[in-house]
Design a protein around this motif. Structure first.
Motif, short mmCIF file in Angstrom:
data_model
loop_
_atom_site.label_atom_id
_atom_site.label_comp_id
_atom_site.label_asym_id
_atom_site.label_seq_id
_atom_site.Cartn_x
_atom_site.Cartn_y
_atom_site.Cartn_z
N ALA A 105 41.96 13.27 -58.61
CA ALA A 105 42.04 14.31 -57.59
C ALA A 105 42.96 15.41 -58.10
CB ALA A 105 42.55 13.74 -56.28
N ILE A 106 42.48 16.62 -58.11
CA ILE A 106 43.28 17.78 -58.52
C ILE A 106 43.51 18.60 -57.25
CG2 ILE A 106 43.44 19.83 -59.96
CD1 ILE A 106 41.39 18.53 -61.85
N PHE A 107 44.76 18.60 -56.77
CA PHE A 107 45.04 19.26 -55.50
C PHE A 107 45.66 20.63 -55.62
CE2 PHE A 107 45.24 14.75 -53.92
CZ PHE A 107 44.01 14.81 -53.31
N ASN A 108 46.28 20.95 -56.74
CA ASN A 108 46.94 22.26 -56.75
C ASN A 108 47.07 22.93 -58.10
OD1 ASN A 108 48.84 20.68 -57.91
ND2 ASN A 108 50.53 21.27 -56.61
N ASP A 109 46.44 22.44 -59.12
CA ASP A 109 46.65 23.10 -60.40
C ASP A 109 45.49 22.82 -61.35
OD1 ASP A 109 47.57 24.35 -62.66
OD2 ASP A 109 49.60 23.56 -62.45
N MET A 110 44.53 23.72 -61.37
CA MET A 110 43.37 23.54 -62.23
C MET A 110 43.71 23.73 -63.71
SD MET A 110 40.98 22.46 -60.35
CE MET A 110 39.49 22.64 -61.32
N ARG A 111 44.96 24.06 -64.02
CA ARG A 111 45.36 24.14 -65.43
C ARG A 111 45.27 22.77 -66.09
NH1 ARG A 111 51.06 26.67 -65.09
NH2 ARG A 111 50.98 25.38 -63.24
N HIS A 112 45.17 21.71 -65.29
CA HIS A 112 45.07 20.36 -65.83
C HIS A 112 43.62 19.90 -66.01
CE1 HIS A 112 49.36 19.94 -65.51
NE2 HIS A 112 49.29 20.32 -64.24
N TRP A 113 42.69 20.82 -65.88
CA TRP A 113 41.27 20.48 -65.97
C TRP A 113 40.94 19.73 -67.26
CZ3 TRP A 113 37.14 19.49 -63.41
CH2 TRP A 113 35.91 19.48 -64.05
N ASN A 114 41.35 20.25 -68.39
CA ASN A 114 40.99 19.61 -69.67
C ASN A 114 41.56 18.20 -69.77
OD1 ASN A 114 39.46 21.77 -70.64
ND2 ASN A 114 41.26 22.79 -71.47
N ASP A 115 42.79 17.99 -69.27
CA ASP A 115 43.36 16.64 -69.27
C ASP A 115 42.56 15.72 -68.36
OD1 ASP A 115 45.44 17.41 -70.98
OD2 ASP A 115 46.69 18.04 -69.30
N ALA A 116 42.16 16.23 -67.21
CA ALA A 116 41.37 15.42 -66.28
C ALA A 116 40.05 15.00 -66.91
CB ALA A 116 41.13 16.18 -64.98
N VAL A 117 39.39 15.94 -67.57
CA VAL A 117 38.11 15.63 -68.20
C VAL A 117 38.30 14.60 -69.31
CG1 VAL A 117 36.21 16.60 -69.57
CG2 VAL A 117 37.09 17.85 -67.58
N GLU A 118 39.39 14.69 -70.02
CA GLU A 118 39.67 13.71 -71.07
C GLU A 118 39.92 12.33 -70.48
OE1 GLU A 118 39.89 12.27 -74.80
OE2 GLU A 118 39.37 14.33 -74.29
N LEU A 119 40.61 12.25 -69.35
CA LEU A 119 40.98 10.97 -68.75
C LEU A 119 39.89 10.31 -67.92
CD1 LEU A 119 44.59 11.75 -67.53
CD2 LEU A 119 43.93 10.07 -69.25
N ILE A 120 38.92 11.09 -67.43
CA ILE A 120 37.92 10.50 -66.55
C ILE A 120 36.98 9.59 -67.34
CG2 ILE A 120 36.15 12.33 -66.69
CD1 ILE A 120 37.37 10.53 -63.50
N ARG A 121 36.66 8.45 -66.74
CA ARG A 121 35.77 7.50 -67.41
C ARG A 121 34.34 8.03 -67.39
NH1 ARG A 121 32.32 5.32 -63.85
NH2 ARG A 121 33.05 4.87 -61.76
#
Length: 128
Positions: free
Chosen positions: A13-29
């Motif tokens: 869940a990204i609630f306030n900072d889409m700057r973490h998009w690339n990290d989220a994509v890397e971490l998602i299964r």
């Protein structure tokens, strides 16, 4: 990621900072899901999402009412559930401060804190 004890996570869940998009994509299964409530004008590269067959879900609490969806009553159910959980102490709000009364000085102070980034949590203005 293996150093953290996991390779992937199922949900993000990204609630306030889409700057973490690339990290989220890397971490998602593979076949995992990312949900966000954040607006963004930042680039959101989707190539890795496609190769992982991961999904992206946008949430907006007003969608049901704005579009009069058949499940509009679900918003009532969700808000009632959250209120009960807060009242029972199982969830905490992000409320950090109440400024009272509602007047020009307190409104300016709340804006100053938000604009300068010194606000921690949510600020509520109440009382006339």
């Amino acid at each position: 990621m293996a150093a953290l004890g996991f390779d992937y996570v199922d949900y993000i869940a990204i609630f306030n900072d889409m700057r973490h998009w690339n990290d989220a994509v890397e971490l998602i299964r593979p076949q995992g899901a990312i949900v966000t409530i954040d607006d963004t004008n930042l680039p959101m590269p989707m190539e890795r999402m496609k190769t992982k067959a991961a999904s992206l879900h946008w949430e907006l609490m007003f969608t049901r009412a704005m579009f009069k969806t058949p499940d509009m009553v679900e918003q009532h159910k969700l808000l009632s559930f959250i209120a009960d959980e807060i009242d029972a102490g199982r969830l905490r709000t992000t409320l950090s401060e109440i400024l009272s009364p509602i007047n020009a000085a307190n409104l300016r102070e709340a804006h100053r804190r938000i604009e300068t980034g010194t606000a921690k949590g949510k600020i509520v203005l109440e009382g006339f």
